[in-house]
Design a protein around this motif. Structure first.
Motif, short mmCIF file in Angstrom:
data_model
loop_
_atom_site.label_atom_id
_atom_site.label_comp_id
_atom_site.label_asym_id
_atom_site.label_seq_id
_atom_site.Cartn_x
_atom_site.Cartn_y
_atom_site.Cartn_z
N GLY A 77 32.98 -33.52 39.12
CA GLY A 77 33.45 -32.63 40.74
C GLY A 77 31.66 -31.95 40.83
N VAL A 78 31.92 -32.65 42.35
CA VAL A 78 30.34 -31.65 42.34
C VAL A 78 30.10 -31.58 44.01
CG1 VAL A 78 27.58 -33.11 43.22
CG2 VAL A 78 29.67 -33.59 40.82
N LEU A 79 29.19 -30.07 44.07
CA LEU A 79 28.99 -29.64 44.98
C LEU A 79 27.70 -29.54 45.37
CD1 LEU A 79 29.75 -28.28 47.73
CD2 LEU A 79 29.40 -26.18 46.20
N SER A 80 27.11 -30.38 46.46
CA SER A 80 25.84 -30.81 46.61
C SER A 80 24.92 -30.54 48.01
CB SER A 80 25.21 -32.08 46.02
OG SER A 80 24.02 -32.69 45.98
N VAL A 81 24.02 -29.54 47.92
CA VAL A 81 23.86 -28.96 49.67
C VAL A 81 22.26 -29.33 49.20
CG1 VAL A 81 23.33 -27.16 50.90
CG2 VAL A 81 25.66 -27.55 49.68
N GLN A 82 21.90 -30.21 49.74
CA GLN A 82 20.45 -30.54 49.66
C GLN A 82 19.99 -30.27 51.39
OE1 GLN A 82 18.60 -30.82 46.63
NE2 GLN A 82 20.69 -30.67 46.05
N SER A 83 18.58 -29.07 51.34
CA SER A 83 18.41 -29.20 52.60
C SER A 83 16.68 -29.77 52.66
CB SER A 83 18.72 -27.38 53.19
OG SER A 83 17.00 -27.12 54.58
N THR A 84 16.22 -29.99 53.61
CA THR A 84 14.39 -30.18 53.73
C THR A 84 14.21 -29.93 54.95
OG1 THR A 84 15.13 -32.62 55.36
CG2 THR A 84 14.67 -32.83 53.00
N THR A 85 14.80 -29.52 55.87
CA THR A 85 14.78 -28.32 57.04
C THR A 85 13.26 -27.42 56.99
OG1 THR A 85 16.54 -28.66 57.61
CG2 THR A 85 14.86 -26.63 58.77
N PRO A 86 12.51 -27.32 57.18
CA PRO A 86 10.70 -26.17 57.04
C PRO A 86 11.68 -25.07 57.28
CG PRO A 86 10.28 -28.59 58.66
CD PRO A 86 11.84 -28.48 58.29
N SER A 87 11.49 -24.52 56.36
CA SER A 87 11.84 -22.61 56.50
C SER A 87 13.47 -22.54 56.58
CB SER A 87 11.81 -21.94 57.29
OG SER A 87 9.77 -21.89 57.99
N GLY A 88 13.89 -23.92 55.89
CA GLY A 88 15.82 -23.56 55.20
C GLY A 88 15.71 -23.13 54.51
N TRP A 89 17.66 -22.94 54.46
CA TRP A 89 18.15 -22.01 53.73
C TRP A 89 19.46 -22.90 53.41
CZ3 TRP A 89 18.57 -16.01 53.59
CH2 TRP A 89 17.35 -15.92 54.04
N ALA A 90 19.71 -22.75 52.16
CA ALA A 90 21.52 -23.56 51.83
C ALA A 90 21.35 -22.97 50.98
CB ALA A 90 20.98 -24.79 51.56
N SER A 91 23.00 -22.52 50.79
CA SER A 91 23.85 -22.33 50.10
C SER A 91 25.02 -23.46 49.84
CB SER A 91 24.28 -20.48 50.19
OG SER A 91 23.56 -19.77 50.58
N GLY A 92 25.53 -23.47 48.10
CA GLY A 92 26.67 -23.73 47.51
C GLY A 92 27.93 -24.11 48.27
N ILE A 93 28.32 -21.69 48.18
CA ILE A 93 29.54 -21.15 48.16
C ILE A 93 28.96 -19.98 48.90
CG2 ILE A 93 31.63 -20.35 47.32
CD1 ILE A 93 32.02 -22.70 44.86
N TRP A 94 29.52 -19.66 49.78
CA TRP A 94 29.14 -18.39 50.19
C TRP A 94 30.13 -17.65 51.38
CZ3 TRP A 94 27.95 -16.89 55.79
CH2 TRP A 94 28.15 -15.38 55.78
N SER A 95 30.19 -16.25 51.16
CA SER A 95 31.08 -15.79 51.65
C SER A 95 30.98 -14.62 52.17
CB SER A 95 32.42 -15.03 50.24
OG SER A 95 33.79 -14.49 50.68
N PRO A 96 31.07 -13.94 53.24
CA PRO A 96 30.16 -12.90 53.72
C PRO A 96 31.42 -11.79 53.74
CG PRO A 96 31.54 -14.31 55.50
CD PRO A 96 32.32 -14.97 54.33
N ASP A 97 32.31 -11.94 52.99
CA ASP A 97 33.38 -10.83 52.94
C ASP A 97 34.32 -10.53 51.75
OD1 ASP A 97 35.02 -8.83 53.88
OD2 ASP A 97 36.54 -10.10 54.69
#
Length: 222
Positions: A77-97
């Motif tokens: 399995g593959v989870l890919s998150v690729q951002s080329t946004t200038p000053s952009g942020w990226a997270s593979g898995i995120w939980s605020p809680d």
């Protein structure tokens, strides 16, 4: 469009889900006491070129209950998150809680111009984090392979890599608020590499009174 799951969900082997400039999968509260589990055996690919922050898998409030949910990236399995946004942020898995148990036997690949994080958990507590696969994170400013703010038993026998070129050094894995009965066992490879001259990298950072055992490889300035 973001896929919101409220019952057990599996991305089957060979399936290829694509998303652009939006979060990919949101795991939300189901009917107590059962909460949804997510399995990724295929590919989930998220790209961004305008969105400021994008997340591959996001856990909604209440994802951790009794029994806890489990999110598993299966072997292959593959989870890919690729951002080329200038000053952009990226997270593979995120939980605020509170987070469910997370098992990675596959690949988590995250890249962003500003900040990138492979696994970013605010409050995990008792469910384990287990990695036998590969977590690869690259960022222009700061890369963090795994961050678990409030501690969890951690077992790594795979590879966790963080590489970045800004003035905030990369971190392989950070685990905070370790409780007495928590263990952190590394038999794999944890690597943090800064490409910015004079900026240090941190392989492993952890706090509290848990037990850390290493028989693998840790690479970093600290």
């Amino acid at each position: 469009m973001t896929t919101t799951i409220t019952s057990n969900y599996r991305v089957a082997p060979g399936a290829f889900l694509t998303f652009r400039n939006e979060n990919a999968i949101e795991v939300q509260k189901w009917t107590s006491p059962a909460f949804p589990s997510l399995n990724i055996a295929g590919s989930v690919s998220l790209t961004a070129d305008t969105a400021f922050r994008v997340i591959g898998v996001y856990f909604g409030v209440g994802a951790l209950q009794t029994p806890p949910a489990v999110t598993t990236i299966e072997q292959g399995g593959v989870l890919s998150v690729q951002s080329t946004t200038p000053s952009g942020w990226a997270s593979g898995i995120w939980s605020p809680d509170w987070s469910p148990r997370i098992i990675n036997n596959g690949v988590v690949d995250v890249a962003a111009k500003q900040q990138a994080m492979g696994i970013d958990i605010s409050s995990m507590s008792n469910p384990n984090f287990e990695n036998t696969g590969t977590i690869r994170v690259v960022a222009g400013d700061q890369a963090i392979g795994v961050s678990i703010a409030n501690g969890s038993p951690v077992f790594n026998s795979g590879v966790i890599e963080a590489t970045s070129g800004g003035f905030r050094g990369p971190v392989g894995i950070s685990v905070g608020s370790f409780a007495d009965d928590f263990v952190f066992v590394n038999t794999g490879t944890i690597r943090a590499q800064s490409t910015q001259t004079g900026v240090d990298s941190i392989g492993v950072a952890y706090g509290g009174t848990g037990t850390f055992t290493n028989s693998g490889t840790i690479q970093g300035d600290y």
